[in-house]
Design a protein around this motif. Sequence first.
Motif, mmCIF file in Angstrom:
data_model
loop_
_atom_site.group_PDB
_atom_site.id
_atom_site.type_symbol
_atom_site.label_atom_id
_atom_site.label_comp_id
_atom_site.label_asym_id
_atom_site.label_seq_id
_atom_site.Cartn_x
_atom_site.Cartn_y
_atom_site.Cartn_z
ATOM 1 N N ASN A 76 0.907 -1.457 -0.087
ATOM 2 C CA ASN A 76 -0.172 -0.354 -0.055
ATOM 3 C C ASN A 76 0.441 0.974 -0.304
ATOM 4 O O ASN A 76 1.401 1.534 1.173
ATOM 5 N N ILE A 77 1.089 1.403 -1.153
ATOM 6 C CA ILE A 77 2.132 2.828 -1.254
ATOM 7 C C ILE A 77 1.430 4.457 -0.027
ATOM 8 O O ILE A 77 2.078 5.480 -0.791
ATOM 9 N N GLU A 78 0.139 3.651 -0.146
ATOM 10 C CA GLU A 78 -0.292 5.453 0.735
ATOM 11 C C GLU A 78 0.543 5.583 2.157
ATOM 12 O O GLU A 78 0.851 6.860 2.111
ATOM 13 N N ASN A 79 1.287 4.529 2.492
ATOM 14 C CA ASN A 79 2.048 4.583 3.902
ATOM 15 C C ASN A 79 3.054 4.848 3.478
ATOM 16 O O ASN A 79 4.383 4.478 4.256
ATOM 17 N N VAL A 80 3.931 4.435 2.461
ATOM 18 C CA VAL A 80 5.447 4.609 1.787
ATOM 19 C C VAL A 80 6.572 5.718 1.717
ATOM 20 O O VAL A 80 5.924 6.684 1.579
ATOM 21 N N GLN A 81 6.893 5.869 2.216
ATOM 22 C CA GLN A 81 7.421 6.814 2.211
ATOM 23 C C GLN A 81 8.324 6.895 0.865
ATOM 24 O O GLN A 81 8.515 6.490 -0.094
ATOM 25 N N LYS A 82 8.564 8.874 0.324
ATOM 26 C CA LYS A 82 8.888 8.879 -0.567
ATOM 27 C C LYS A 82 10.483 8.162 -1.509
ATOM 28 O O LYS A 82 10.768 7.362 -2.405
ATOM 29 N N GLU A 83 11.154 8.181 -0.545
ATOM 30 C CA GLU A 83 12.536 7.354 -1.553
ATOM 31 C C GLU A 83 12.652 5.878 -0.581
ATOM 32 O O GLU A 83 13.220 4.924 -1.759
ATOM 33 N N ASP A 84 11.693 5.230 -0.305
ATOM 34 C CA ASP A 84 11.197 3.759 -0.208
ATOM 35 C C ASP A 84 10.475 3.251 -1.300
ATOM 36 O O ASP A 84 10.953 2.574 -1.737
ATOM 37 N N LEU A 85 9.627 4.590 -2.091
ATOM 38 C CA LEU A 85 8.274 4.461 -3.158
ATOM 39 C C LEU A 85 10.158 4.283 -4.696
ATOM 40 O O LEU A 85 9.126 3.562 -5.424
ATOM 41 N N ILE A 86 10.600 5.059 -4.330
ATOM 42 C CA ILE A 86 11.496 5.440 -5.558
ATOM 43 C C ILE A 86 11.954 3.824 -5.187
ATOM 44 O O ILE A 86 12.477 3.104 -6.748
ATOM 45 N N LYS A 87 12.615 3.479 -4.311
ATOM 46 C CA LYS A 87 13.307 2.096 -4.488
ATOM 47 C C LYS A 87 12.696 1.243 -5.162
ATOM 48 O O LYS A 87 13.425 -0.309 -5.406
ATOM 49 N N LEU A 88 11.555 1.040 -4.975
ATOM 50 C CA LEU A 88 10.564 0.301 -4.905
ATOM 51 C C LEU A 88 9.738 -0.242 -6.593
ATOM 52 O O LEU A 88 9.811 -1.106 -6.812
ATOM 53 N N PHE A 89 9.992 0.695 -6.596
ATOM 54 C CA PHE A 89 9.629 0.758 -8.501
ATOM 55 C C PHE A 89 10.713 -0.064 -9.349
ATOM 56 O O PHE A 89 11.728 0.486 -8.705
ATOM 57 N N VAL A 90 10.459 -0.472 -10.167
ATOM 58 C CA VAL A 90 11.345 -1.805 -11.338
ATOM 59 C C VAL A 90 11.747 -0.324 -12.518
ATOM 60 O O VAL A 90 11.186 0.038 -12.845
ATOM 61 N N ASN A 91 13.171 -0.367 -12.683
ATOM 62 C CA ASN A 91 13.977 0.527 -13.846
ATOM 63 C C ASN A 91 13.675 -0.581 -14.519
ATOM 64 O O ASN A 91 14.403 -1.918 -14.561
ATOM 65 N N VAL A 92 13.311 0.018 -16.248
ATOM 66 C CA VAL A 92 13.223 -1.071 -17.696
ATOM 67 C C VAL A 92 14.147 0.281 -18.020
ATOM 68 O O VAL A 92 13.814 1.416 -18.512
ATOM 69 N N ASP A 93 15.598 0.360 -18.081
ATOM 70 C CA ASP A 93 16.312 1.068 -19.018
ATOM 71 C C ASP A 93 15.891 1.422 -20.646
ATOM 72 O O ASP A 93 15.330 2.562 -20.650
ATOM 73 N N SER A 94 15.349 0.646 -21.249
ATOM 74 C CA SER A 94 15.753 0.193 -22.799
ATOM 75 C C SER A 94 14.216 1.266 -22.895
ATOM 76 O O SER A 94 13.781 1.778 -24.234
ATOM 77 N N PHE A 95 13.054 1.289 -21.859
ATOM 78 C CA PHE A 95 12.057 1.655 -22.630
ATOM 79 C C PHE A 95 11.796 2.632 -21.186
ATOM 80 O O PHE A 95 10.961 2.634 -20.379
ATOM 81 N N PRO A 96 11.964 3.916 -21.885
ATOM 82 C CA PRO A 96 11.819 5.501 -20.602
ATOM 83 C C PRO A 96 10.792 6.139 -20.854
ATOM 84 O O PRO A 96 10.513 6.735 -19.827
#
Length: 436
Positions: A398-418
Amino acid sequence: MKRTNILYATIFLLVLFSGCLSIWVYYLKEGKDLLNFTISIVGFCIALLALFIAVRTYTSIDSVNNISKMDGNILDNERYVTSLPELISQYKSKNEKDLDEELFESIEHKLKRDSNTAVLFADTLQYMIDLIVLFPAVFNAADTDKKHYKKRMDRILKNIDRQRDILHSISKGNSIQITESIKLFKAVVSYQSFVANGNFNIHADLLHVRGPILRNPVTKTIYHNYLGLYYNKKGMYLLKKSLNMGSIDILSIDGLDFVKSKIDSFLPSIIEEVVMYFRSACEQFDRALEISSEDVMWPGFINYNKARTLYFLNLLSESKESWISVMDDAVESRSRLNRLIDEVLSENQAGKTEVFDTHLRQFFLYQEELARVMKLNLMLSDRNKKSKTSPILYRGTNIENVQKEDLIKLFVNVDSFPAVKSYQRIVVETLAIGGI
């Protein structure tokens, strides 16, 4: 040796043997006079010529039948499915440029070497249709040379037309599946090119395809899915045009908020037309889902397309079908597909199992992440609704209770598709501003 060559060789040997035998008989003391001999030889040669013409006619008809017959062709196979694991194993390029080259080379090779008969040409067409889902992995990537892609694709389309014309010149029978499959392939390529360039005013190429004639479940699925996308894009185009949105991404949080703020300003005629397009799109997506119920890949794409359409349909009409449940099905299908892809690409090295990373693997990871983040976009655009019943979840959190820095880490990065990275950034900013 070919059967026709054996026949020709046999006839030649018979003529040679007969000539030698005739000369031998002529010079015998018991031989007949020259006139009778000449008449006999002429008659014999005419008979041999008639035999040659008959054999030649027979082999020509046989060759035409072999080239033009469509018995058992793959386009008529009502149980056919695309083998995605096979495609994943075949195309292991690590970047979009190598994948681009591999895809085009394989298609060009099949068109040149494996399309001499109608049945083989049908196999080639089905192979190309199977690859339709992989084309966005090339032209949606960050470093794709779109001019080169278009030039090479245009050359392939010309080769398809040339091969079709050759087959039609030999026989016009049994060619309807080939003709409609070619029209479908061209229409999908045209659609993908328009969308890649950010153009929502799609040409009506798909409307020229006689979809009910198609028998193969894969071609039928693609037809109904892309016809649904055609109606979806026509509705989106009308929305953007009536609101003068210009280059604003209508599926971004800002774009969605803008549309919601202007709902009351829509003319009833515009709303009626847009709703008509969106309902037509959902009908096509439902047909595609019914056909592809046993497929491992297509439900993830179709449900994603239907969920986005349902969101706007609920916004502009009294439709009650939940877009959230449909989007959840899309996310689940794409997640399951990525687990399958990892299994296919797993390698045992030094007692450890490692996944061989490829550009196609990154593309399907991007598709999953796109569905997850698009769900966040749509849910966050509804954040001001009084009756908020569903928690805003991302990968079970539940991202309503997640800090900004933790949410950024939670996201999956796919660099080839911006594109997905931009959506992720805006989600983070929106949550921070909204104080959720």
